[in-house]
Design an enzyme around this catalytic site. Structure first.
Site, mmCIF file in Angstrom:
data_model
loop_
_atom_site.group_PDB
_atom_site.id
_atom_site.type_symbol
_atom_site.label_atom_id
_atom_site.label_comp_id
_atom_site.label_asym_id
_atom_site.label_seq_id
_atom_site.Cartn_x
_atom_site.Cartn_y
_atom_site.Cartn_z
ATOM 1 N N THR A 143 -15.205 14.408 -28.719
ATOM 2 C CA THR A 143 -16.337 13.501 -28.444
ATOM 3 C C THR A 143 -17.037 13.129 -29.748
ATOM 4 O O THR A 143 -17.622 12.052 -29.863
ATOM 5 C CB THR A 143 -17.338 14.110 -27.428
ATOM 6 O OG1 THR A 143 -17.963 15.244 -28.016
ATOM 7 C CG2 THR A 143 -16.652 14.480 -26.126
ATOM 8 N N LYS B 267 -19.430 10.820 -24.588
ATOM 9 C CA LYS B 267 -20.587 11.088 -25.441
ATOM 10 C C LYS B 267 -21.762 10.242 -24.966
ATOM 11 O O LYS B 267 -21.581 9.082 -24.590
ATOM 12 C CB LYS B 267 -20.221 10.697 -26.885
ATOM 13 C CG LYS B 267 -21.009 11.427 -27.953
ATOM 14 C CD LYS B 267 -20.488 12.830 -28.185
ATOM 15 C CE LYS B 267 -20.988 13.429 -29.490
ATOM 16 N NZ LYS B 267 -20.546 14.846 -29.606
ATOM 17 N N ARG C 206 -55.594 -6.796 -4.550
ATOM 18 C CA ARG C 206 -55.470 -5.540 -5.303
ATOM 19 C C ARG C 206 -54.911 -5.843 -6.691
ATOM 20 O O ARG C 206 -54.376 -6.939 -6.926
ATOM 21 C CB ARG C 206 -54.541 -4.563 -4.585
ATOM 22 C CG ARG C 206 -53.104 -5.037 -4.462
ATOM 23 C CD ARG C 206 -52.169 -3.955 -3.917
ATOM 24 N NE ARG C 206 -50.801 -4.455 -3.781
ATOM 25 C CZ ARG C 206 -49.755 -3.707 -3.440
ATOM 26 N NH1 ARG C 206 -49.910 -2.424 -3.172
ATOM 27 N NH2 ARG C 206 -48.553 -4.237 -3.342
ATOM 28 N N GLN D 98 -42.059 -5.997 -2.388
ATOM 29 C CA GLN D 98 -40.865 -6.505 -1.708
ATOM 30 C C GLN D 98 -40.856 -8.041 -1.712
ATOM 31 O O GLN D 98 -39.841 -8.682 -2.022
ATOM 32 C CB GLN D 98 -40.834 -5.992 -0.252
ATOM 33 C CG GLN D 98 -40.493 -4.530 -0.086
ATOM 34 C CD GLN D 98 -41.681 -3.571 -0.127
ATOM 35 O OE1 GLN D 98 -42.697 -3.852 -0.752
ATOM 36 N NE2 GLN D 98 -41.546 -2.424 0.518
ATOM 37 N N PHE E 121 -51.935 -6.305 0.003
ATOM 38 C CA PHE E 121 -51.054 -5.391 0.737
ATOM 39 C C PHE E 121 -51.786 -4.978 2.004
ATOM 40 O O PHE E 121 -52.683 -4.135 1.974
ATOM 41 C CB PHE E 121 -50.688 -4.167 -0.127
ATOM 42 C CG PHE E 121 -49.610 -3.327 0.494
ATOM 43 C CD1 PHE E 121 -48.337 -3.850 0.721
ATOM 44 C CD2 PHE E 121 -49.850 -2.013 0.875
ATOM 45 C CE1 PHE E 121 -47.330 -3.085 1.307
ATOM 46 C CE2 PHE E 121 -48.853 -1.236 1.459
ATOM 47 C CZ PHE E 121 -47.598 -1.781 1.674
HETATM 48 O O1 LIG Z 1 -45.970 -3.450 -2.535
HETATM 49 C C1 LIG Z 1 -45.980 -2.372 -1.910
HETATM 50 N N1 LIG Z 1 -44.930 -2.056 -1.122
HETATM 51 C C2 LIG Z 1 -44.860 -0.885 -0.403
HETATM 52 O O2 LIG Z 1 -43.859 -0.630 0.295
HETATM 53 C C3 LIG Z 1 -45.960 -0.014 -0.524
HETATM 54 N N2 LIG Z 1 -46.250 1.188 0.036
HETATM 55 C C4 LIG Z 1 -47.460 1.577 -0.440
HETATM 56 O O3 LIG Z 1 -48.032 2.665 -0.147
HETATM 57 N N3 LIG Z 1 -47.960 0.631 -1.282
HETATM 58 C C5 LIG Z 1 -47.045 -0.368 -1.362
HETATM 59 N N4 LIG Z 1 -47.041 -1.543 -2.038
#
Ligand SMILES: O=c1[nH]c(=O)c2[nH]c(=O)[nH]c2[nH]1
Length: 322
Positions: A69, A11, A196, A245, A179
């Site tokens: 269920t 469920k 950004r 990342q 970035f």
């Molecule tokens: O922090 C980011 N990681 C990415 O892998 C990525 N790719 C993207 O287009 N913008 C971002 N920003």
């Protein structure tokens, strides 16, 4: 190779709202002032799947040992009033054990749940504005969650595949993110950004070195999802990050540093960074943004204790804190 047959049923979206569950008490950590989950309303949305001796239900149409269920739903909801718990992890694990104790035809229970959060509402009490205590409201986006498989064993039950986590932490940081330097080729349209805004949706799951620390009903060594959330926000605040990342690695390291009872931590992030519409506003450091267009990017990444050990060794060598 023999292929094991797929066979389970259950469920979904079993909503349980228990009032006055036991509060979760926690020791403070530097990144958070969270010390107590009141649990005035303990709300959880549960999914359960039973595995066991059910083949003749399918092949012969024999329902004699089939647990409806609908009954599973009732079992979960009634158990919610049968014992004391302060975490989703403890509640679900105990319910799974009780399914196995109640139904001999069941040999494995997979159960998961997500918090349905209700938070305090302040009201006037005489001359003061204070928490009502009885009026609450659906609050914040993030929800604690847990998932556990409990298997019948010779002397009772065995816990498998247990994870605890939090989903839908939504955070935007309006400056201090960059970035740039990513692959530039014939497919690249995205401009480089030295500063950004960064809007992320984050799910975090973790596992314990000793599962009992997570599921124990006394919850003495339980890691509160709220503190993990606050670590994520603090590291986001502090880190001049180069990407999502880069950010999640550092959040993971901090979580493992703070909680020695954890084995690893796993991230699933979604990028919702706003689009810039107006870059320069006269006499203001402000900008104008709008929602990002589909499709959205995502990242999945786990951080382990080995990563922490390495980060600590490297920082000792360089004299820089991990
Ligand atoms: O922090 C980011 N990681 C990415 O892998 C990525 N790719 C993207 O287009 N913008 C971002 N920003």
């Amino acid at each position: 190779m023999t292929n094991e047959r797929t066979m389970y049923y259950g469920k979904k979206d079993v909503f349980v709202y228990r009032t006055y569950a036991k509060p979760l008490i926690a020791e403070t950590i530097p990144e958070s002032n969270f010390t107590k989950r009141e649990n005035i309303i303990f709300g959880v949305d549960v999914q359960v799947a039973l595995h066991g001796d059910f083949l003749h239900n399918y092949i012969d149409g024999d329902n004699s040992n089939l647990v409806a269920t609908d009954s599973m739903k009732n079992f979960i909801q009634r158990q919610a009033g049968e014992f004391e718990y302060s975490t989703i992890d403890g509640f679900l694990t105990e319910v799974a054990k009780r399914f196995i104790a109640k139904y001999p035809q069941v040999d494995q229970v997979e159960i998961s749940g997500q918090e349905v959060p209700y938070g305090p509402v302040k009201v006037a009490k005489g001359n003061a504005i204070e928490e009502s205590g009885i009026v609450l409201r659906p609050s914040h986006t993030e929800r604690a969650r847990a998932s556990v498989t409990v298997k019948r064993a010779d002397n009772g039950t065995e816990i498998m595949n247990y994870t605890s986590g939090i989903q839908d932490i939504h955070l935007i940081k309006i400056t201090g993110n960059s970035f740039y330097g990513f692959v530039h080729d014939e497919y690249t349209q995205l401009p480089e950004e030295k500063d950004r805004n960064l809007f992320i949706y984050v799910d975090i799951d973790w596992t314990y070195n000793d599962v009992n620390d997570g599921i124990d009903l006394k919850a003495a060594n339980h890691v509160p999802a709220e503190q993990v959330r606050d670590i994520a926000a603090t590291v986001f605040h502090e880190l001049q990050n180069n990407s999502i990342q880069h950010l999640v690695y550092h959040i993971g390291i901090r979580i493992l540093e703070r909680f020695s009872q954890l084995k690893d931590v796993k991230f699933y992030t979604n990028n919702r960074t706003w689009l810039k519409v107006v870059e320069n506003i006269s006499n203001s450091e402000g900008k104008v943004y709008t929602e990002p267009p589909l499709p959205y990017g995502y990242q999945a990444f786990s951080v382990t204790r080995e990563d922490l050990d390495k980060a600590q060794t490297d920082s000792k060598q360089s004299g820089v804190h991990a």
